[in-house]
Design an enzyme around this catalytic site. Sequence first.
Site, PDB file in Angstrom:
ATOM      1  N   ASN A  71       0.833  -1.213   0.000  1.00  0.00           N
ATOM      2  CA  ASN A  71       0.000   0.000   0.000  1.00  0.00           C
ATOM      3  C   ASN A  71       0.865   1.259   0.000  1.00  0.00           C
ATOM      4  OD1 ASN A  71      -3.080  -0.438   0.185  1.00  0.00           O
ATOM      5  ND2 ASN A  71      -2.194  -2.069   1.445  1.00  0.00           N
TER       6      ASN A  71
ATOM      7  N   LYS B 254       4.235   3.571  26.632  1.00  0.00           N
ATOM      8  CA  LYS B 254       3.653   3.929  25.334  1.00  0.00           C
ATOM      9  C   LYS B 254       3.641   5.447  25.163  1.00  0.00           C
ATOM     10  CE  LYS B 254      -0.132   2.829  22.256  1.00  0.00           C
ATOM     11  NZ  LYS B 254      -0.825   1.683  21.744  1.00  0.00           N
TER      12      LYS B 254
ATOM     13  N   MET C 261       0.737  -2.376  12.575  1.00  0.00           N
ATOM     14  CA  MET C 261       0.129  -3.406  13.438  1.00  0.00           C
ATOM     15  C   MET C 261       0.084  -3.002  14.909  1.00  0.00           C
ATOM     16  SD  MET C 261      -0.763  -5.422  11.160  1.00  0.00           S
ATOM     17  CE  MET C 261      -1.296  -6.886  12.013  1.00  0.00           C
TER      18      MET C 261
ATOM     19  N   LEU D 263      -1.957  -0.400  17.921  1.00  0.00           N
ATOM     20  CA  LEU D 263      -3.070   0.497  18.241  1.00  0.00           C
ATOM     21  C   LEU D 263      -2.520   1.899  18.515  1.00  0.00           C
ATOM     22  CD1 LEU D 263      -6.087  -0.191  18.411  1.00  0.00           C
ATOM     23  CD2 LEU D 263      -5.801  -0.468  20.879  1.00  0.00           C
TER      24      LEU D 263
ATOM     25  N   ASN E 107      -6.922   4.830   8.204  1.00  0.00           N
ATOM     26  CA  ASN E 107      -6.482   3.430   8.147  1.00  0.00           C
ATOM     27  C   ASN E 107      -7.192   2.707   7.009  1.00  0.00           C
ATOM     28  OD1 ASN E 107      -5.167   1.022   9.069  1.00  0.00           O
ATOM     29  ND2 ASN E 107      -7.066   0.390  10.069  1.00  0.00           N
TER      30      ASN E 107
ATOM     31  N   HIS F  37      -8.380  -1.286   6.031  1.00  0.00           N
ATOM     32  CA  HIS F  37      -8.545  -2.586   6.669  1.00  0.00           C
ATOM     33  C   HIS F  37      -9.155  -3.566   5.659  1.00  0.00           C
ATOM     34  CE1 HIS F  37      -8.964  -5.324  10.035  1.00  0.00           C
ATOM     35  NE2 HIS F  37     -10.150  -5.639   9.552  1.00  0.00           N
TER      36      HIS F  37
HETATM   37  C1  GRF Z   1      -3.388  -4.501   4.047  1.00  0.00           C
HETATM   38  O1  GRF Z   1      -4.219  -5.580   3.729  1.00  0.00           O
HETATM   39  C2  GRF Z   1      -4.119  -3.497   4.894  1.00  0.00           C
HETATM   40  O2  GRF Z   1      -5.487  -3.439   4.624  1.00  0.00           O
HETATM   41  C3  GRF Z   1      -3.894  -4.034   6.277  1.00  0.00           C
HETATM   42  O3  GRF Z   1      -2.587  -4.530   6.265  1.00  0.00           O
HETATM   43  C4  GRF Z   1      -2.242  -4.927   4.940  1.00  0.00           C
HETATM   44  C5  GRF Z   1      -0.955  -4.249   4.596  1.00  0.00           C
HETATM   45  O4  GRF Z   1      -0.430  -4.721   3.387  1.00  0.00           O
HETATM   46  N1  GRF Z   1      -4.134  -3.020   7.273  1.00  0.00           N
HETATM   47  P1  GRF Z   1       0.865  -4.026   2.758  1.00  0.00           P
HETATM   48  O5  GRF Z   1       1.960  -4.068   3.831  1.00  0.00           O
HETATM   49  O6  GRF Z   1       0.494  -2.617   2.408  1.00  0.00           O
HETATM   50  O7  GRF Z   1       1.227  -4.841   1.566  1.00  0.00           O
END
Ligand code: GRF
Length: 194
Positions: free
Chosen positions: A17, A68, A93, A95, A110, A112
């Site tokens: 992404n 944190k 990954m 919060l 974000n 998801h």
């Molecule tokens: C994606 O599926 C996103 O929706 C989720 O984590 C994944 C990240 O994939 N939150 P990448 O590292 O961008 O390939």
Amino acid sequence: MKEKVKIAVFASGSGSNFAALENACREGELNAEIALVMTDKPAAFVVERAKQAAVRVVAVEPKAFPTKKAFEKTVIDILRQAEVEWIVLAGYMRLIGPDLLAAFPSRIVNIHPSLLPSFPGKDAIGQAIAHGVKVTGVTVHLVDEGMDTGPILAQEAVRVVDGNTEMTAQSIHAIEHVIYKETLQKLFVANAIN
Ligand code: GRF
């Protein structure tokens, strides 16, 4: 909108992404500049991708801090110094805590891999397959204090490929790489100060 929006991409994994967003910035589809990639995992593949794209990488590992709060203070200081306006989570990954949320109110986004509120949290694609759903999807949302619970900005459905996690994941990622840049562009235009 004249000025480019300064964003930080937060990622812990492969970074596909990030790569799609970086490409969209270069192609002018997203009127933004990726000021830096923030990672909590210095060995993540996103670091390689960012280096190849000549984007600054900042690795801040939470385990190096007593709390944190201390971790987030360092992160906030780095973001402020880089004049970051929006935080874009892309496979981050962790919060987001109250201090970082307060520093960027309604300015953390974000993506998801499910149709929220179904299947929040880790391994959303695996959860969907295990549940036997026929359709899952992708959600882009603003981040609040919950786990994948903030206001929804965009969603797109993706058909589950015969219970096949890998093929379903491929379809989902292909949609993610389009919906994220398009949704962010609309968001930045809507929030631009004229
Ligand atoms: C994606 O599926 C996103 O929706 C989720 O984590 C994944 C990240 O994939 N939150 P990448 O590292 O961008 O390939």
